[in-house]
Design a protein around this motif. Structure first.
Motif, PDB file in Angstrom:
ATOM      1  N   PRO A   1     -49.383  -7.974  27.677  1.00 36.39           N
ATOM      2  CA  PRO A   1     -49.925  -7.440  26.208  1.00 36.39           C
ATOM      3  C   PRO A   1     -51.239  -7.351  25.742  1.00 36.39           C
ATOM      4  N   ILE A   2     -52.303  -7.092  24.648  1.00 34.88           N
ATOM      5  CA  ILE A   2     -53.378  -6.990  24.256  1.00 34.88           C
ATOM      6  C   ILE A   2     -53.706  -8.356  23.506  1.00 34.88           C
ATOM      7  N   VAL A   3     -54.175  -8.736  23.473  1.00 35.68           N
ATOM      8  CA  VAL A   3     -54.729 -10.262  23.147  1.00 35.68           C
ATOM      9  C   VAL A   3     -56.032 -10.291  21.941  1.00 35.68           C
ATOM     10  N   MET A   4     -56.107  -9.991  20.799  1.00 35.37           N
ATOM     11  CA  MET A   4     -56.928  -9.902  19.775  1.00 35.37           C
ATOM     12  C   MET A   4     -57.557 -11.192  19.415  1.00 35.37           C
ATOM     13  N   ILE A   5     -58.273 -11.700  19.753  1.00 38.16           N
ATOM     14  CA  ILE A   5     -59.282 -12.569  19.037  1.00 38.16           C
ATOM     15  C   ILE A   5     -60.498 -12.359  18.202  1.00 38.16           C
ATOM     16  N   GLY A   6     -60.192 -11.978  16.491  1.00 38.17           N
ATOM     17  CA  GLY A   6     -61.524 -11.532  16.450  1.00 38.17           C
ATOM     18  C   GLY A   6     -61.443 -10.141  16.466  1.00 38.17           C
ATOM     19  N   ASN A   7     -62.777  -9.544  16.587  1.00 39.81           N
ATOM     20  CA  ASN A   7     -63.284  -8.058  16.845  1.00 39.81           C
ATOM     21  C   ASN A   7     -62.908  -8.109  18.531  1.00 39.81           C
ATOM     22  N   ASP A   8     -62.123  -9.564  19.312  1.00 37.60           N
ATOM     23  CA  ASP A   8     -62.683  -9.337  21.871  1.00 37.60           C
ATOM     24  C   ASP A   8     -60.973  -8.814  21.501  1.00 37.60           C
ATOM     25  N   MET A   9     -61.259  -8.243  22.066  1.00 39.72           N
ATOM     26  CA  MET A   9     -60.046  -7.683  22.769  1.00 39.72           C
ATOM     27  C   MET A   9     -60.099  -7.786  23.836  1.00 39.72           C
ATOM     28  N   HIS A  10     -58.585  -8.563  24.559  1.00 40.24           N
ATOM     29  CA  HIS A  10     -58.729  -8.901  26.207  1.00 40.24           C
ATOM     30  C   HIS A  10     -57.356  -8.260  26.542  1.00 40.24           C
ATOM     31  N   ILE A  11     -57.536  -7.544  27.019  1.00 42.95           N
ATOM     32  CA  ILE A  11     -56.475  -6.327  28.002  1.00 42.95           C
ATOM     33  C   ILE A  11     -55.621  -7.213  29.437  1.00 42.95           C
ATOM     34  N   LEU A  12     -54.373  -7.924  28.843  1.00 45.94           N
ATOM     35  CA  LEU A  12     -54.271  -9.617  29.990  1.00 45.94           C
ATOM     36  C   LEU A  12     -53.625  -8.176  31.106  1.00 45.94           C
ATOM     37  N   ASP A  13     -52.427  -6.963  30.629  1.00 44.87           N
ATOM     38  CA  ASP A  13     -51.799  -6.526  31.571  1.00 44.87           C
ATOM     39  C   ASP A  13     -51.794  -4.665  31.098  1.00 44.87           C
ATOM     40  N   LEU A  14     -51.846  -4.433  32.300  1.00 44.13           N
ATOM     41  CA  LEU A  14     -52.101  -2.831  31.326  1.00 44.13           C
ATOM     42  C   LEU A  14     -51.624  -2.039  33.204  1.00 44.13           C
ATOM     43  N   VAL A  15     -50.362  -0.862  32.388  1.00 42.82           N
ATOM     44  CA  VAL A  15     -50.225  -0.270  33.070  1.00 42.82           C
ATOM     45  C   VAL A  15     -50.216   1.361  32.309  1.00 42.82           C
ATOM     46  N   ALA A  16     -51.120   2.216  34.035  1.00 46.68           N
ATOM     47  CA  ALA A  16     -51.290   3.568  33.591  1.00 46.68           C
ATOM     48  C   ALA A  16     -50.701   4.627  34.829  1.00 46.68           C
ATOM     49  N   ARG A  17     -50.020   5.817  33.350  1.00 46.52           N
ATOM     50  CA  ARG A  17     -50.253   7.379  34.779  1.00 46.52           C
ATOM     51  C   ARG A  17     -51.359   7.910  34.573  1.00 46.52           C
ATOM     52  N   LEU A  18     -51.987   8.809  34.847  1.00 43.63           N
ATOM     53  CA  LEU A  18     -52.851   9.868  33.892  1.00 43.63           C
ATOM     54  C   LEU A  18     -52.029  11.042  34.999  1.00 43.63           C
ATOM     55  N   ASP A  19     -52.397  12.237  34.223  1.00 42.51           N
ATOM     56  CA  ASP A  19     -51.615  13.784  33.860  1.00 42.51           C
ATOM     57  C   ASP A  19     -53.129  14.499  35.012  1.00 42.51           C
ATOM     58  N   ASP A  20     -52.573  14.327  36.964  1.00 41.15           N
ATOM     59  CA  ASP A  20     -53.690  14.888  37.909  1.00 41.15           C
ATOM     60  C   ASP A  20     -53.890  15.947  37.252  1.00 41.15           C
ATOM     61  N   THR A  21     -52.940  16.753  37.021  1.00 39.29           N
ATOM     62  CA  THR A  21     -53.302  18.814  37.189  1.00 39.29           C
ATOM     63  C   THR A  21     -54.593  18.896  35.809  1.00 39.29           C
ATOM     64  N   ALA A  22     -55.018  17.527  35.167  1.00 38.90           N
ATOM     65  CA  ALA A  22     -56.338  17.529  34.295  1.00 38.90           C
ATOM     66  C   ALA A  22     -57.834  16.844  35.410  1.00 38.90           C
ATOM     67  N   GLY A  23     -57.046  17.080  36.792  1.00 31.17           N
ATOM     68  CA  GLY A  23     -58.100  15.690  37.727  1.00 31.17           C
ATOM     69  C   GLY A  23     -59.751  16.406  38.017  1.00 31.17           C
ATOM     70  N   PHE A  24     -59.217  18.285  37.988  1.00 25.59           N
ATOM     71  CA  PHE A  24     -60.412  18.468  38.549  1.00 25.59           C
ATOM     72  C   PHE A  24     -61.565  18.510  36.904  1.00 25.59           C
ATOM     73  N   MET A  25     -61.275  18.453  35.928  1.00 22.80           N
ATOM     74  CA  MET A  25     -62.355  18.699  35.066  1.00 22.80           C
ATOM     75  C   MET A  25     -62.279  16.866  34.127  1.00 22.80           C
ATOM     76  N   MET A  26     -62.800  15.963  35.090  1.00 24.68           N
ATOM     77  CA  MET A  26     -62.397  14.668  34.973  1.00 24.68           C
ATOM     78  C   MET A  26     -63.020  13.958  34.971  1.00 24.68           C
ATOM     79  N   GLY A  27     -63.320  14.631  36.514  1.00 23.59           N
ATOM     80  CA  GLY A  27     -64.471  14.014  37.423  1.00 23.59           C
ATOM     81  C   GLY A  27     -65.167  12.522  36.621  1.00 23.59           C
ATOM     82  N   ASP A  28     -66.265  12.244  36.874  1.00 24.22           N
ATOM     83  CA  ASP A  28     -66.742  10.395  37.090  1.00 24.22           C
ATOM     84  C   ASP A  28     -66.210  10.131  35.867  1.00 24.22           C
TER      85      ASP A  28
END
Length: 264
Positions: free
Chosen positions: A217-244
């Motif tokens: 979940p993302i926990v919302m306490i007022g304007n404080d956001m707490h990212i408790l658990d995250l899953v992510a996949r990137l489009d690696d065809t864009a890697g050449f332009m994402m750099g840092d």
């Protein structure tokens, strides 16, 4: 589009790097370390800026591209004092987990090698929300729910609103579409806040070339956001332009699979 999974730690690092640009009005206090054993965790605690490892209650879990870590009894935390998870508790737990092969409920087997350690976030169930985005055909789809946590998949169709966003849609129309599909279970005092965050989350997902991005979940306490658990996949065809922009995120081999050769 080639979707490649990244570690939870790297996903959160990307959020942290770009937070001020995308998430105006919200605060995210990124505190996280990625370690491979207990001694490495103890060493992190001696570095400047990581004193919180010795001062706060902690959560530890594997960071190896598999989900349902709670249901697999692979999350170390305690919900209240006394007995909070200390630095030494987490270090010993990690060393215990790397000492033998693990079998997941899915049947996957393997050795745990990487762990993410963070502060424990006290909160109530009604402060947990679910949000994710992915690309389906020619459209993006945003998923929103007033209920986050391990059980969100149970009764998905009743709990989660799906918002289909054509990739050519302008910002004003996107905001209107999200507002029209905000989950009914969100308390009135949090509705505008959730709408604003969902809109910013989608822009972040799109601009940073994610192929899939989920916070549960993302926990919302007022304007404080707490990212408790995250899953992510990137489009690696864009890697050449994402750099840092991707903070040096790696594409590790998924748990239970053999490492690929350089040629592969």
């Amino acid at each position: 589009m080639a979707q490649r999974a990244i570690r939870e730690y790297d996903g959160k690092a990307i959020f942290s790097k770009h937070w001020e640009k995308y998430f105006s009005g919200f605060h995210y206090g990124f505190k996280s370390v990625l370690v491979t054993n207990g001694d490495e965790l103890r060493a992190c605690a001696q570095k400047h800026g990581f004193e919180w490892l010795k001062q706060e209650a902690l959560v530890a879990k594997p960071d190896m591209l598999f989900g349902k870590r709670g249901k697999n009894d692979l999350v170390l935390f305690k919900t209240a004092k006394p007995g909070d998870v200390t630095l030494e508790d987490a270090a010993k737990w990690i060393d215990e987990k790397i000492a033998h092969e693990v079998t997941l409920l899915s049947g996957q087997k393997g050795t745990l090698t990487h762990f993410i350690v963070e502060p424990f976030t006290p909160h109530s169930q009604d402060q947990e929300y679910y949000i994710s985005a992915t690309t389906v055909g020619e459209d993006d789809v945003l998923y929103l729910s007033a209920e986050g946590g391990m059980e969100v998949e149970e009764g998905w169709e009743e709990k989660v609103n799906e918002v289909t966003i054509p990739i050519t849609m302008d910002d004003a129309s996107i905001e209107h579409l999200i507002r029209a599909n905000v989950p009914s279970g969100i308390p009135a005092e949090n509705k505008e806040r959730f709408i604003a965050f969902a809109e910013q989350f989608y822009k972040f997902y799109r601009d940073q070339n994610f192929a899939y991005l989920e916070i549960n979940p993302i926990v919302m306490i007022g304007n404080d956001m707490h990212i408790l658990d995250l899953v992510a996949r990137l489009d690696d065809t864009a890697g050449f332009m994402m750099g840092d922009a991707w903070c040096g995120a790696e594409f590790p081999t998924a748990f239970g699979m053999e490492d690929q050769s350089p040629e592969e």
